[in-house]
Scaffold this motif. Structure first.
Motif, PDB file in Angstrom:
ATOM      1  N   ALA A  22      28.234  41.216  37.419  1.00  0.00           N
ATOM      2  CA  ALA A  22      29.054  42.403  37.697  1.00  0.00           C
ATOM      3  C   ALA A  22      29.639  42.321  39.111  1.00  0.00           C
ATOM      4  CB  ALA A  22      28.220  43.673  37.531  1.00  0.00           C
ATOM      5  N   ARG A  23      28.828  41.880  40.068  1.00  0.00           N
ATOM      6  CA  ARG A  23      29.310  41.726  41.447  1.00  0.00           C
ATOM      7  C   ARG A  23      30.490  40.744  41.493  1.00  0.00           C
ATOM      8  NH1 ARG A  23      25.317  38.232  44.421  1.00  0.00           N
ATOM      9  NH2 ARG A  23      26.235  36.858  42.870  1.00  0.00           N
ATOM     10  N   ASP A  24      30.303  39.584  40.867  1.00  0.00           N
ATOM     11  CA  ASP A  24      31.343  38.551  40.912  1.00  0.00           C
ATOM     12  C   ASP A  24      32.632  39.026  40.242  1.00  0.00           C
ATOM     13  OD1 ASP A  24      29.441  37.069  42.147  1.00  0.00           O
ATOM     14  OD2 ASP A  24      28.976  35.790  40.415  1.00  0.00           O
ATOM     15  N   LEU A  25      32.457  39.758  39.159  1.00  0.00           N
ATOM     16  CA  LEU A  25      33.626  40.236  38.435  1.00  0.00           C
ATOM     17  C   LEU A  25      34.391  41.288  39.237  1.00  0.00           C
ATOM     18  CD1 LEU A  25      35.271  40.029  35.963  1.00  0.00           C
ATOM     19  CD2 LEU A  25      33.677  41.514  34.784  1.00  0.00           C
ATOM     20  N   ARG A  26      33.654  42.176  39.909  1.00  0.00           N
ATOM     21  CA  ARG A  26      34.324  43.174  40.743  1.00  0.00           C
ATOM     22  C   ARG A  26      35.087  42.475  41.875  1.00  0.00           C
ATOM     23  NH1 ARG A  26      36.411  46.894  39.513  1.00  0.00           N
ATOM     24  NH2 ARG A  26      36.265  47.924  41.527  1.00  0.00           N
ATOM     25  N   ASP A  27      34.480  41.439  42.447  1.00  0.00           N
ATOM     26  CA  ASP A  27      35.172  40.704  43.517  1.00  0.00           C
ATOM     27  C   ASP A  27      36.449  40.048  42.994  1.00  0.00           C
ATOM     28  OD1 ASP A  27      33.344  41.442  45.405  1.00  0.00           O
ATOM     29  OD2 ASP A  27      32.230  39.540  45.409  1.00  0.00           O
ATOM     30  N   HIS A  28      36.361  39.487  41.788  1.00  0.00           N
ATOM     31  CA  HIS A  28      37.539  38.856  41.182  1.00  0.00           C
ATOM     32  C   HIS A  28      38.659  39.878  40.987  1.00  0.00           C
ATOM     33  CE1 HIS A  28      40.048  36.716  38.270  1.00  0.00           C
ATOM     34  NE2 HIS A  28      39.944  37.788  37.505  1.00  0.00           N
ATOM     35  N   VAL A  29      38.300  41.059  40.477  1.00  0.00           N
ATOM     36  CA  VAL A  29      39.309  42.098  40.240  1.00  0.00           C
ATOM     37  C   VAL A  29      39.966  42.507  41.557  1.00  0.00           C
ATOM     38  CG1 VAL A  29      39.617  44.518  39.585  1.00  0.00           C
ATOM     39  CG2 VAL A  29      38.302  42.993  38.108  1.00  0.00           C
ATOM     40  N   LEU A  30      39.160  42.728  42.590  1.00  0.00           N
ATOM     41  CA  LEU A  30      39.717  43.184  43.871  1.00  0.00           C
ATOM     42  C   LEU A  30      40.657  42.129  44.466  1.00  0.00           C
ATOM     43  CD1 LEU A  30      36.511  44.839  45.383  1.00  0.00           C
ATOM     44  CD2 LEU A  30      38.499  45.998  44.393  1.00  0.00           C
ATOM     45  N   ALA A  31      40.314  40.858  44.280  1.00  0.00           N
ATOM     46  CA  ALA A  31      41.145  39.784  44.844  1.00  0.00           C
ATOM     47  C   ALA A  31      42.472  39.640  44.095  1.00  0.00           C
ATOM     48  CB  ALA A  31      40.383  38.457  44.815  1.00  0.00           C
ATOM     49  N   HIS A  32      42.549  40.207  42.880  1.00  0.00           N
ATOM     50  CA  HIS A  32      43.786  40.097  42.077  1.00  0.00           C
ATOM     51  C   HIS A  32      44.287  41.474  41.652  1.00  0.00           C
ATOM     52  CE1 HIS A  32      41.646  36.238  41.634  1.00  0.00           C
ATOM     53  NE2 HIS A  32      42.846  35.710  41.634  1.00  0.00           N
ATOM     54  N   LEU A  33      43.971  42.481  42.453  1.00  0.00           N
ATOM     55  CA  LEU A  33      44.197  43.864  42.026  1.00  0.00           C
ATOM     56  C   LEU A  33      45.673  44.166  41.743  1.00  0.00           C
ATOM     57  CD1 LEU A  33      42.800  46.520  41.410  1.00  0.00           C
ATOM     58  CD2 LEU A  33      43.036  47.161  43.810  1.00  0.00           C
ATOM     59  N   ASP A  34      46.565  43.634  42.579  1.00  0.00           N
ATOM     60  CA  ASP A  34      47.996  43.920  42.376  1.00  0.00           C
ATOM     61  C   ASP A  34      48.462  43.445  40.997  1.00  0.00           C
ATOM     62  OD1 ASP A  34      47.367  41.382  43.457  1.00  0.00           O
ATOM     63  OD2 ASP A  34      49.458  41.016  43.988  1.00  0.00           O
ATOM     64  N   ILE A  35      48.006  42.265  40.606  1.00  0.00           N
ATOM     65  CA  ILE A  35      48.442  41.697  39.319  1.00  0.00           C
ATOM     66  C   ILE A  35      47.829  42.481  38.154  1.00  0.00           C
ATOM     67  CG2 ILE A  35      48.481  39.597  37.914  1.00  0.00           C
ATOM     68  CD1 ILE A  35      48.160  38.051  40.601  1.00  0.00           C
ATOM     69  N   TYR A  36      46.554  42.789  38.279  1.00  0.00           N
ATOM     70  CA  TYR A  36      45.910  43.551  37.203  1.00  0.00           C
ATOM     71  C   TYR A  36      46.546  44.927  37.017  1.00  0.00           C
ATOM     72  CZ  TYR A  36      42.178  40.228  36.189  1.00  0.00           C
ATOM     73  OH  TYR A  36      41.486  39.137  35.762  1.00  0.00           O
ATOM     74  N   LEU A  37      46.899  45.596  38.123  1.00  0.00           N
ATOM     75  CA  LEU A  37      47.523  46.918  37.995  1.00  0.00           C
ATOM     76  C   LEU A  37      48.867  46.806  37.273  1.00  0.00           C
ATOM     77  CD1 LEU A  37      46.670  48.459  41.492  1.00  0.00           C
ATOM     78  CD2 LEU A  37      45.909  49.335  39.266  1.00  0.00           C
ATOM     79  N   ASP A  38      49.578  45.742  37.562  1.00  0.00           N
ATOM     80  CA  ASP A  38      50.857  45.492  36.921  1.00  0.00           C
ATOM     81  C   ASP A  38      50.684  45.339  35.402  1.00  0.00           C
ATOM     82  OD1 ASP A  38      53.466  45.317  37.553  1.00  0.00           O
ATOM     83  OD2 ASP A  38      53.494  43.155  37.940  1.00  0.00           O
ATOM     84  N   ILE A  39      49.746  44.502  35.015  1.00  0.00           N
ATOM     85  CA  ILE A  39      49.526  44.239  33.586  1.00  0.00           C
ATOM     86  C   ILE A  39      49.002  45.489  32.883  1.00  0.00           C
ATOM     87  CG2 ILE A  39      48.111  42.909  31.956  1.00  0.00           C
ATOM     88  CD1 ILE A  39      48.278  40.584  34.004  1.00  0.00           C
ATOM     89  N   TYR A  40      48.065  46.160  33.550  1.00  0.00           N
ATOM     90  CA  TYR A  40      47.511  47.401  32.973  1.00  0.00           C
ATOM     91  C   TYR A  40      48.638  48.399  32.705  1.00  0.00           C
ATOM     92  CZ  TYR A  40      45.362  51.987  32.861  1.00  0.00           C
ATOM     93  OH  TYR A  40      45.024  53.267  32.511  1.00  0.00           O
ATOM     94  N   THR A  41      49.512  48.573  33.692  1.00  0.00           N
ATOM     95  CA  THR A  41      50.617  49.533  33.552  1.00  0.00           C
ATOM     96  C   THR A  41      51.502  49.182  32.357  1.00  0.00           C
ATOM     97  OG1 THR A  41      50.594  49.789  35.949  1.00  0.00           O
ATOM     98  CG2 THR A  41      52.516  50.619  34.821  1.00  0.00           C
ATOM     99  N   GLN A  42      51.813  47.891  32.229  1.00  0.00           N
ATOM    100  CA  GLN A  42      52.644  47.463  31.091  1.00  0.00           C
ATOM    101  C   GLN A  42      51.971  47.791  29.753  1.00  0.00           C
ATOM    102  OE1 GLN A  42      53.532  43.261  31.550  1.00  0.00           O
ATOM    103  NE2 GLN A  42      54.181  43.589  33.669  1.00  0.00           N
ATOM    104  N   LYS A  43      50.664  47.576  29.686  1.00  0.00           N
ATOM    105  CA  LYS A  43      49.957  47.820  28.413  1.00  0.00           C
ATOM    106  C   LYS A  43      49.896  49.316  28.085  1.00  0.00           C
ATOM    107  CE  LYS A  43      48.392  45.295  25.975  1.00  0.00           C
ATOM    108  NZ  LYS A  43      48.959  44.462  24.874  1.00  0.00           N
TER     109      LYS A  43
END
Lengths: 476, 223
Positions: free
Chosen positions: A55-76
Motif C-alpha cells: 500500500a505504501r509503494d502504491l501510494r508513492d507511485h500514485v503521488l509521483a504520477h498524480l497529474d497523469i492519473y487525474l487526467d485519465i480519471y477525469t476522462q473516464k
C-alpha cells in the motif's frame, strides 16, 4: 475557510481537555477498543504487514504520477456521463457545490461522512445560501446538532458519552414524547434512524466523500458501516462527490489491496460493511440511482506538498490508526488540536494546509514514541515529519521564548561535553538527595507543568554516563 | 473551471519537477492501468469450491450475517419463508425484475411479492448477488434494470441469493467477472460489496446493528 482554527491555542485547549472529566471518561474507550481490535485483525491476516508495504509503494507511485492519473480519471468520469470540477481552494470548492445546488433549486442536502467537506467548511457555505445540510452518519449527526467539529476522523463523536447524546436528542427531537425511554444505546440509534430516514427520502442532493477514485474506470469508492453513504447517494436526483486530489487508485485491483489494510487499521474489522463503487449517473433502463453525477476535486494546498519533506503525508488513507495509538490524543482528545484533522496525522497535515504560523504548535504535541508510525497502514514516518515542522517553527522564530531559551541553554552545555557531564552529575545528586524519602516528586521548581498531572521519579544518584563507565562500556 | 484544472495540474508538475510532455511517465501509467496487475492475494480465501464456501460462510457469520444453503433453485422460496417465519416477519418481500428471481416457484409458499425499488416502507427485500468473496464473507451486487440498488439498503431485512459456484477467493476475482461482462475499464453504475448487516459504533464504541441499512442480512447459497 469557515472552520475557525484554534490550533494556535493548542496549549490552552489541552489544559482544558485534561480537566474535563466527561471527556476523559469518553477517551477511555479509544485507549482500549481501537488498539486491541486492530491488533486482533492484523493477527488474523498473515499477509497484513506485506500488504502495508504494498500500500505504501502504491501510494508513492500514485503521488509521483498524480497529474497523469487525474487526467485519465477525469476522462473516464466524463465518458461515463459524469462531470468533474477542479477546485484550487476551499472557497472555490464550496462555490462549485452551492452553485450546483442553487441551480437545481435544492432545499435539503444529505451528506455522507466526508473529512474534506469539513476541511472546506461546506455545511456553513450551504447554510449561508439557505440550503439545509443534514449529516447522516450517526456520529456526524450527533456533533452537527451540538454545533461541534468531529474529534476523530472515523469516530467523530468519540469524545461524547451516552448521556450527552441522550441530552441532545431530548433537546432537539421535541416532536417525540418527553417521557420516552432513551436509556439504552439501541433506543438512541432507533431514534436517529427514524429521524434521518425522513431526511434521506426528502433530500434534493446527496453529497459524499470518496475513500478512493479509480483512474481505470472513473469510479468513486465509499466505505461505511452504517449504509448512510449509500442512502445519501442513491436516493436524491443528484450525487456530488467531494474528494481531495490525492485519492486516486490506478485500478480496481489496487483498490482491493487498499481495502485489505483500511478497515483493519481503522476499526479492526476485516472489511467494513459497505464498500460501494459508483460510476457516473444512472444508466438507461436503471430503475434507481441519481440522474446526475458530479465530482469536485479539491487541491487546497496539496499540490504544494508534493516534492517537499511532507509529500509522504499525502499517502494517508484516513484510517485514524495514528490517533488511536497516540498517547497525546488519548490524553487530550481531538478538539484540542483546534481544526479538522487531529492526532499525529493532523499535527503534520494541519500546518501544511493552514500554515505553520497558525498550527505550528501541533507538531509539538508528540512524545516521539513512534506508535503512530508503527500502526500506519501506509507507513507514513509521522514522527520524522513532526520533527521537520518543529525545525521550521524554530527557524522561523515561531516557538515561544521559554522554549527557545531552554533549547539555547541545553545547546550551550551540549557543545561542552565536560561541562555537561559535571552539571548532570551535580543535578542528579541534588535531586537524588532531595527525593530519597519518597523516590518521586509531587512538585519541582520550574517543572509545575509536569508535576501538576503526574509525579516526577527521583533519580538514584548516578548519571547514565557514570554507570556506563563503571560497567566497562566504551567511552568516546 | 478548466483554468482551475490547468492550474492544479501545472502546480503538481512544478512541485514534482516533471514535464507535461514526458512520454515515459505516461507510458508507466498506461501500462499499469492496461495490465491491472494483481497485488499480494491473501491465502485465506483460496481452496476448492467447498473450502471457499466454508470460509465464506464462517466469515459472513462472524460479522452477524445468517447463512443457509439449499440444494436447488426450487428450494429458495421455502427457505425464505422459513427465515421470515423464524424472525416473526410478515410474509411479504420486495424485489426487482431479475429473471433469476422471477423464475422461482414462489407459489409453493404464502409469500406476497411486490416489485421495483423501495419507497422506504418495505420490511424485507430479496436480491441476487453476482458473487461472494470467501476471504471476508463479502457479497458483490450490481445495479441494473432488474436490480434496484435501494433494495440493498432501505428494508430492515435483506435476503440475498448467491449461486455456490460464484463464491470466489478474492475481490480481484470479482473484478475479472465484472470485466468479462461489462468490458475493460467499464463498470455498472453501482457495485455494492456488502459484508454483514448495517452497524454503528458511534455511541461509546458499542457495536449496534441496523444503523441506517438492514438490521438483518440473510444469505441463501444455492447448490
Amino acid at each position: 475557510m469557515s472552520v475557525v482554527a484554534t490550533s494556535s491555542r493548542f496549549k490552552d485547549n489541552a489544559h482544558r481537555a485534561l480537566g474535563d472529566g466527561q471527556l476523559q471518561k469518553a477517551l477511555g474507550n479509544v485507549r482500549h477498543n481501537f488498539i486491541d481490535r486492530r491488533a486482533q485483525a492484523a493477527a488474523r491476516l498473515p499477509e497484513f504487514d506485506a500488504l502495508r508495504d504494498q500500500a505504501r509503494d502504491l501510494r508513492d507511485h500514485v503521488l509521483a504520477h498524480l497529474d497523469i492519473y487525474l487526467d485519465i480519471y477525469t476522462q473516464k468520469v466524463t465518458a461515463a456521463g459524469g462531470h468533474v470540477h477542479f477546485a484550487r481552494t476551499s472557497e472555490e470548492a464550496c462555490r462549485i457545490i452551492t452553485d450546483l445546488a442553487k441551480a437545481r433549486g435544492a432545499k435539503t442536502v444529505t451528506k455522507g461522512k466526508s473529512m474534506v467537506s469539513e476541511e472546506i467548511g461546506l455545511n456553513a457555505a450551504l447554510e449561508r445560501n439557505g440550503i439545509e445540510a443534514v449529516e447522516t452518519d450517526l456520529g456526524e449527526y450527533i456533533i452537527q446538532i451540538r454545533g461541534e467539529a468531529p474529534s476523530h476522523i472515523i469516530a467523530p463523536a468519540v469524545h461524547l458519552n451516552q448521556e450527552d447524546i441522550e441530552h441532545d436528542f431530548r433537546r432537539l427531537h421535541t416532536w417525540l414524547p418527553k417521557d420516552r425511554d432513551l436509556t439504552a444505546p439501541e433506543s438512541l440509534l432507533a431514534e436517529a434512524r427514524a429521524t434521518l430516514r425522513a431526511k434521506f427520502l426528502a433530500s434534493d442532493i446527496g453529497i459524499t466523500g470518496a475513500n478512493f477514485l479509480v483512474a481505470e474506470t472513473g469510479t468513486s469508492v465509499i466505505v461505511t458501516n452504517e449504509g448512510n453513504g449509500d442512502l445519501t447517494q442513491i436516493l436524491p436526483k443528484v450525487h456530488v462527490v467531494v474528494a481531495s486530489i490525492e485519492k486516486i487508485a490506478p485500478t480496481l485491483e489496487d483498490v482491493s489491496g487498499f481495502m485489505r489494510v483500511l478497515a483493519r487499521s481503522a476499526t479492526g474489522q476485516d472489511m467494513s460493511v459497505y464498500t460501494t463503487f459508483s460510476t457516473g449517473p444512472r444508466r438507461p433502463g436503471d430503475v434507481d440511482g441519481p440522474e446526475e453525477y458530479h465530482v469536485v476535486l479539491v487541491d487546497n494546498g496539496r499540490s504544494n506538498m508534493l516534492g517537499t519533506d511532507f509529500q509522504e503525508m499525502l499517502r494517508c488513507i484516513r484510517c485514524g490508526a495514528c490517533m488511536n495509538h497516540c498517547p497525546v490524543y488519548h490524553a487530550v482528545g481531538g478538539h484540542a488540536y483546534g481544526w479538522v484533522y487531529p492526532g499525529p496525522m493532523g499535527a503534520v497535515l494541519t500546518p501544511s494546509l493552514i500554515g505553520v504560523a497558525e498550527a505550528g504548535h501541533l507538531p509539538n504535541a508528540s512524545t516521539f514514541c513512534g506508535r503512530c508510525e508503527s500502526a500506519c497502514p501506509v507507513r507514513i514516518p509521522l514522527p520524522k515529519l513532526m520533527r521537520h515542522w518543529r525545525e521550521r517553527e524554530f527557524e522561523r522564530h515561531l516557538s515561544p521564548a521559554t522554549v527557545r531559551s531552554g533549547l539555547a541553554l541545553w545547546a550551550f552545555f551540549a557543545k561542552r561535553p565536560k561541562l555537561y557531564g559535571l552539571a548532570a552529575r551535580i543535578g542528579v545528586k541534588i535531586l537524588a538527595l532531595a527525593g530519597r524519602s519518597k523516590g518521586r516528586f509531587a512538585w519541582l521548581p520550574l517543572a509545575g507543568g509536569w508535576t501538576k498531572y503526574r509525579d516526577m521519579p527521583a533519580p538514584q544518584g548516578q548519571t547514565f554516563q557514570a554507570m556506563w563507565k563503571s560497567r566497562g562500556g566504551a567511552v568516546r | 473551471m478548466s483554468e482551475a484544472r490547468d492550474d492544479i495540474l501545472a502546480n503538481i508538475r512544478r512541485s514534482l519537477g516533471v514535464s507535461a510532455d514526458d512520454a515515459s511517465r505516461r507510458q508507466i501509467v498506461a501500462t499499469r492501468i492496461a495490465t491491472a496487475a494483481k497485488g499480494l492475494l491473501p491465502a485465506r480465501g483460496e481452496g476448492d469450491i467447498e473450502k471457499r464456501i466454508a470460509t465464506f460462510r464462517a466469515q459472513a457469520e462472524s460479522v452477524a450475517a445468517t447463512v443457509a444453503r439449499v440444494a436447488a433453485t426450487a428450494d429458495i422460496p421455502a427457505e425464505i419463508a422459513h427465515f421470515l417465519r423464524t424472525n416473526n416477519l410478515p410474509a411479504t418481500v420486495r424485489m426487482g425484475e431479475d429473471e433469476r428471481l422471477a423464475a422461482l416457484p414462489w407459489a409453493t409458499t404464502a409469500i406476497d411479492i411486490t416489485k421495483g425499488p423501495s419507497d422506504g416502507n418495505d420490511l424485507s427485500s430479496v436480491s441476487h448477488a453476482e458473487a461472494g468473496v470467501a476471504e471476508t464473507g463479502t457479497l458483490a451486487l450490481v445495479s441494473g434494470a432488474h436490480n434496484p440498488t435501494n433494495l440493498n439498503f432501505l428494508p430492515d431485512n435483506h435476503i440475498v441469493i448467491i449461486q455456490a459456484g460464484t463464491v470466489v477467493p478474492t475481490y480481484e476475482a470479482v473484478w475479472e467477472m465484472v470485466r468479462a461482462r461489462y468490458g475493460k475499464g467499464m463498470m455498472p453504475r453501482t457495485v455494492n460489496f456488502i459484508t454483514g448487516p448495517s452497524r454503528s459504533a458511534d455511541i461509546e464504541q458499542k457495536m449496534l446493528l441496523g444503523a441506517h441499512g438492514p438490521r438483518r442480512l440473510h444469505i441463501v447459497i444455492v447448490g
